[in-house]
Design a protein around this motif. Structure first.
Motif, PDB file in Angstrom:
ATOM      1  N   SER A 277      -6.575  16.628  21.266  1.00  0.00           N
ATOM      2  CA  SER A 277      -7.923  16.556  20.710  1.00  0.00           C
ATOM      3  C   SER A 277      -8.338  17.886  20.090  1.00  0.00           C
ATOM      4  N   PHE A 278      -9.357  17.817  19.230  1.00  0.00           N
ATOM      5  CA  PHE A 278      -9.867  19.013  18.559  1.00  0.00           C
ATOM      6  C   PHE A 278     -10.289  20.078  19.563  1.00  0.00           C
ATOM      7  N   ASP A 279     -10.968  19.651  20.629  1.00  0.00           N
ATOM      8  CA  ASP A 279     -11.518  20.631  21.566  1.00  0.00           C
ATOM      9  C   ASP A 279     -10.455  21.226  22.484  1.00  0.00           C
ATOM     10  N   GLN A 280      -9.229  20.755  22.354  1.00  0.00           N
ATOM     11  CA  GLN A 280      -8.122  21.309  23.126  1.00  0.00           C
ATOM     12  C   GLN A 280      -7.096  21.973  22.204  1.00  0.00           C
ATOM     13  N   ALA A 281      -7.567  22.508  21.078  1.00  0.00           N
ATOM     14  CA  ALA A 281      -6.660  23.039  20.059  1.00  0.00           C
ATOM     15  C   ALA A 281      -5.764  24.149  20.598  1.00  0.00           C
ATOM     16  N   GLU A 282      -6.337  25.100  21.312  1.00  0.00           N
ATOM     17  CA  GLU A 282      -5.523  26.208  21.814  1.00  0.00           C
ATOM     18  C   GLU A 282      -4.575  25.745  22.917  1.00  0.00           C
ATOM     19  N   ALA A 283      -5.017  24.813  23.731  1.00  0.00           N
ATOM     20  CA  ALA A 283      -4.130  24.258  24.754  1.00  0.00           C
ATOM     21  C   ALA A 283      -2.962  23.530  24.097  1.00  0.00           C
ATOM     22  N   LEU A 284      -3.236  22.885  22.973  1.00  0.00           N
ATOM     23  CA  LEU A 284      -2.186  22.206  22.221  1.00  0.00           C
ATOM     24  C   LEU A 284      -1.159  23.220  21.725  1.00  0.00           C
ATOM     25  N   GLY A 285      -1.655  24.346  21.222  1.00  0.00           N
ATOM     26  CA  GLY A 285      -0.747  25.400  20.778  1.00  0.00           C
ATOM     27  C   GLY A 285       0.113  25.922  21.911  1.00  0.00           C
ATOM     28  N   ARG A 286      -0.493  26.121  23.072  1.00  0.00           N
ATOM     29  CA  ARG A 286       0.274  26.612  24.227  1.00  0.00           C
ATOM     30  C   ARG A 286       1.311  25.594  24.681  1.00  0.00           C
ATOM     31  N   ALA A 287       0.973  24.294  24.595  1.00  0.00           N
ATOM     32  CA  ALA A 287       1.920  23.254  24.999  1.00  0.00           C
ATOM     33  C   ALA A 287       3.148  23.255  24.092  1.00  0.00           C
ATOM     34  N   VAL A 288       2.925  23.455  22.805  1.00  0.00           N
ATOM     35  CA  VAL A 288       4.041  23.506  21.864  1.00  0.00           C
ATOM     36  C   VAL A 288       4.902  24.740  22.142  1.00  0.00           C
ATOM     37  N   VAL A 289       4.256  25.854  22.423  1.00  0.00           N
ATOM     38  CA  VAL A 289       5.009  27.073  22.737  1.00  0.00           C
ATOM     39  C   VAL A 289       5.839  26.886  24.008  1.00  0.00           C
ATOM     40  N   ASP A 290       5.288  26.219  25.002  1.00  0.00           N
ATOM     41  CA  ASP A 290       6.050  25.964  26.235  1.00  0.00           C
ATOM     42  C   ASP A 290       7.312  25.154  25.932  1.00  0.00           C
ATOM     43  N   GLN A 291       7.186  24.166  25.043  1.00  0.00           N
ATOM     44  CA  GLN A 291       8.365  23.389  24.648  1.00  0.00           C
ATOM     45  C   GLN A 291       9.410  24.284  23.978  1.00  0.00           C
ATOM     46  N   MET A 292       8.944  25.162  23.116  1.00  0.00           N
ATOM     47  CA  MET A 292       9.859  26.043  22.387  1.00  0.00           C
ATOM     48  C   MET A 292      10.537  27.038  23.328  1.00  0.00           C
ATOM     49  N   LYS A 293       9.782  27.546  24.291  1.00  0.00           N
ATOM     50  CA  LYS A 293      10.369  28.471  25.256  1.00  0.00           C
ATOM     51  C   LYS A 293      11.436  27.786  26.096  1.00  0.00           C
ATOM     52  N   ALA A 294      11.204  26.520  26.416  1.00  0.00           N
ATOM     53  CA  ALA A 294      12.192  25.772  27.199  1.00  0.00           C
ATOM     54  C   ALA A 294      13.497  25.587  26.426  1.00  0.00           C
ATOM     55  N   GLN A 295      13.403  25.689  25.097  1.00  0.00           N
ATOM     56  CA  GLN A 295      14.592  25.547  24.241  1.00  0.00           C
ATOM     57  C   GLN A 295      15.219  26.897  23.886  1.00  0.00           C
ATOM     58  N   GLY A 296      14.666  27.991  24.437  1.00  0.00           N
ATOM     59  CA  GLY A 296      15.281  29.290  24.223  1.00  0.00           C
ATOM     60  C   GLY A 296      14.770  30.071  23.029  1.00  0.00           C
ATOM     61  N   VAL A 297      13.558  29.776  22.576  1.00  0.00           N
ATOM     62  CA  VAL A 297      13.054  30.475  21.387  1.00  0.00           C
ATOM     63  C   VAL A 297      12.894  31.970  21.626  1.00  0.00           C
ATOM     64  N   GLU A 298      12.534  32.369  22.839  1.00  0.00           N
ATOM     65  CA  GLU A 298      12.332  33.798  23.106  1.00  0.00           C
ATOM     66  C   GLU A 298      13.624  34.579  22.934  1.00  0.00           C
ATOM     67  N   GLN A 299      14.718  34.016  23.391  1.00  0.00           N
ATOM     68  CA  GLN A 299      16.012  34.687  23.239  1.00  0.00           C
ATOM     69  C   GLN A 299      16.420  34.756  21.764  1.00  0.00           C
ATOM     70  N   LEU A 300      16.123  33.698  21.029  1.00  0.00           N
ATOM     71  CA  LEU A 300      16.459  33.651  19.613  1.00  0.00           C
ATOM     72  C   LEU A 300      15.680  34.712  18.836  1.00  0.00           C
ATOM     73  N   LEU A 301      14.388  34.839  19.136  1.00  0.00           N
ATOM     74  CA  LEU A 301      13.559  35.829  18.453  1.00  0.00           C
ATOM     75  C   LEU A 301      13.924  37.246  18.886  1.00  0.00           C
ATOM     76  N   ALA A 302      14.221  37.426  20.162  1.00  0.00           N
ATOM     77  CA  ALA A 302      14.587  38.757  20.651  1.00  0.00           C
ATOM     78  C   ALA A 302      15.858  39.245  19.972  1.00  0.00           C
ATOM     79  N   ALA A 303      16.808  38.353  19.778  1.00  0.00           N
ATOM     80  CA  ALA A 303      18.052  38.726  19.113  1.00  0.00           C
ATOM     81  C   ALA A 303      17.787  39.127  17.667  1.00  0.00           C
ATOM     82  N   ALA A 304      16.860  38.416  17.030  1.00  0.00           N
ATOM     83  CA  ALA A 304      16.524  38.747  15.642  1.00  0.00           C
ATOM     84  C   ALA A 304      15.858  40.107  15.550  1.00  0.00           C
ATOM     85  N   LEU A 305      14.922  40.384  16.445  1.00  0.00           N
ATOM     86  CA  LEU A 305      14.220  41.665  16.423  1.00  0.00           C
ATOM     87  C   LEU A 305      15.166  42.814  16.776  1.00  0.00           C
TER      88      LEU A 305
END
Length: 330
Positions: A277-305
């Motif tokens: 919902s609109f009023d849960q916009a930031e929570a929605l963003g955090r939920a998507v980030v949690d999914q990405m972290k579970a797939q290893g996005v932090e390691q992928l970005l750290a390697a790039a940096l």
């Protein structure tokens, strides 16, 4: 208040945006004198280096914020995608306007699509996000860095420095250059940057008088969508050095948020999506980030940096790689 001063960058697109807001304010408040304060920012002046090397996207707004603080201006108009994820506490986003087309587009005189470009064709872009999308979906193409305002980039393409450009459709449409758009790129491959196509009005924190004058410009769906998108970037440390996309669409009264982030050198990206919902916009963003972290996005970005840091800078590789870390200003 009898007078309102808008701080703006001096580029043609920035001036169009400020003049657009100026017209809207004059129409709503005929008794109010609305003026522009043109400021050339360091981000506009330094065009031979990537933004990551000279300070990041904030270079496009720092001088405007100084004008707000010293009283020369009452508000500043920004392309929202160029606004840092975290504002200094003395500032706030007073209004977010209705979004223009947020998608990327192809600018090309000879070919009608990226698929038609021959292998080895040179494509100019200003962002790691677009470079990563090109490397994943069109690996046979070469990528080159192109900076400067819209007119400068188009001139480089016209001179033959690039076979094609990838640009934001919104900027071309706002400047009356929609005829230069050869194709709108599908979001399934070229997901927009957080807040791409949206305008934000920055004011001094707690300035209730100015906030009241611009209240009619607020577009709640765009505010909610960009809040979700920017939360993704904030949670993943989004900067000019991170190839990241996030786009929230309004569907059936809800937000559908898609996002990806990855590693240009490896031509890899992690994707995720969620609906809320609109009023849960930031929570929605955090939920998507949690999914990405579970797939290893932090390691992928750290390697790039880490790779970028060890190289000392992101250098062009014989015209085969875009210079890393350039913001999509204009």
């Amino acid at each position: 208040m009898q007078r309102l001063t808008i701080a703006t960058r001096a580029s043609p697109l920035a001036l169009w945006q400020a003049e657009h807001v100026q017209t809207l304010l004059r129409d709503a408040h005929p008794q109010l004198a609305v003026e522009l304060l043109r400021i050339s920012t360091r981000g506009d002046q330094v065009l031979d280096r990537s933004l990551a090397k000279i300070g990041g996207k904030g270079l496009f707004i720092k001088e405007l914020e100084v004008a707000l603080m010293d009283g020369r201006a009452d508000l500043a108009v920004h392309s929202f995608k160029d606004v840092p994820m975290q504002l200094e506490p003395q500032f706030e986003i007073g209004a977010v306007l209705e979004r223009e087309d947020p998608r990327d587009c192809l600018v090309c005189s000879r070919f009608g699509s990226l698929q038609e470009l021959p292998a080895g064709a040179r494509v100019g872009t200003s962002s790691l996000r677009r470079e990563l999308a090109l490397r994943i979906h069109h690996p046979a193409l070469r990528v080159g860095v192109v900076r400067g305002n819209v007119g400068t980039r188009l001139a480089k393409q016209d001179r033959g420095e690039f076979d094609a450009l990838i640009m934001a459709a919104a900027g071309l449409k706002r400047l009356g250059l929609a005829d230069r758009i050869r194709a709108i790129l599908p979001t399934a491959q070229f997901l927009p940057a957080p807040a791409q196509g949206a305008l934000a009005i920055e004011i001094r924190a707690g300035d209730n008088a100015v906030r009241a004058l611009i209240a009619h410009l607020e577009h709640a769906p765009t505010r909610a969508a960009t809040r979700a998108e920017r939360m993704v970037s904030r949670a993943l440390g989004g900067s000019c050095q991170v190839p990241l996309a996030a786009y929230a669409e309004v569907q059936g009264g809800e937000l559908r948020l898609r996002a990806w982030a990855g590693n240009v050198a490896r031509a890899q990206a992690v994707t995720a999506q969620a609906t809320g919902s609109f009023d849960q916009a930031e929570a929605l963003g955090r939920a998507v980030v949690d999914q990405m972290k579970a797939q290893g996005v932090e390691q992928l970005l750290a390697a790039a940096l880490e790779a970028d840091s060890s190289a000392g800078a992101s250098s062009a590789e014989a015209d085969s790689s875009a210079e890393a870390g350039s913001a999509e200003a204009d």
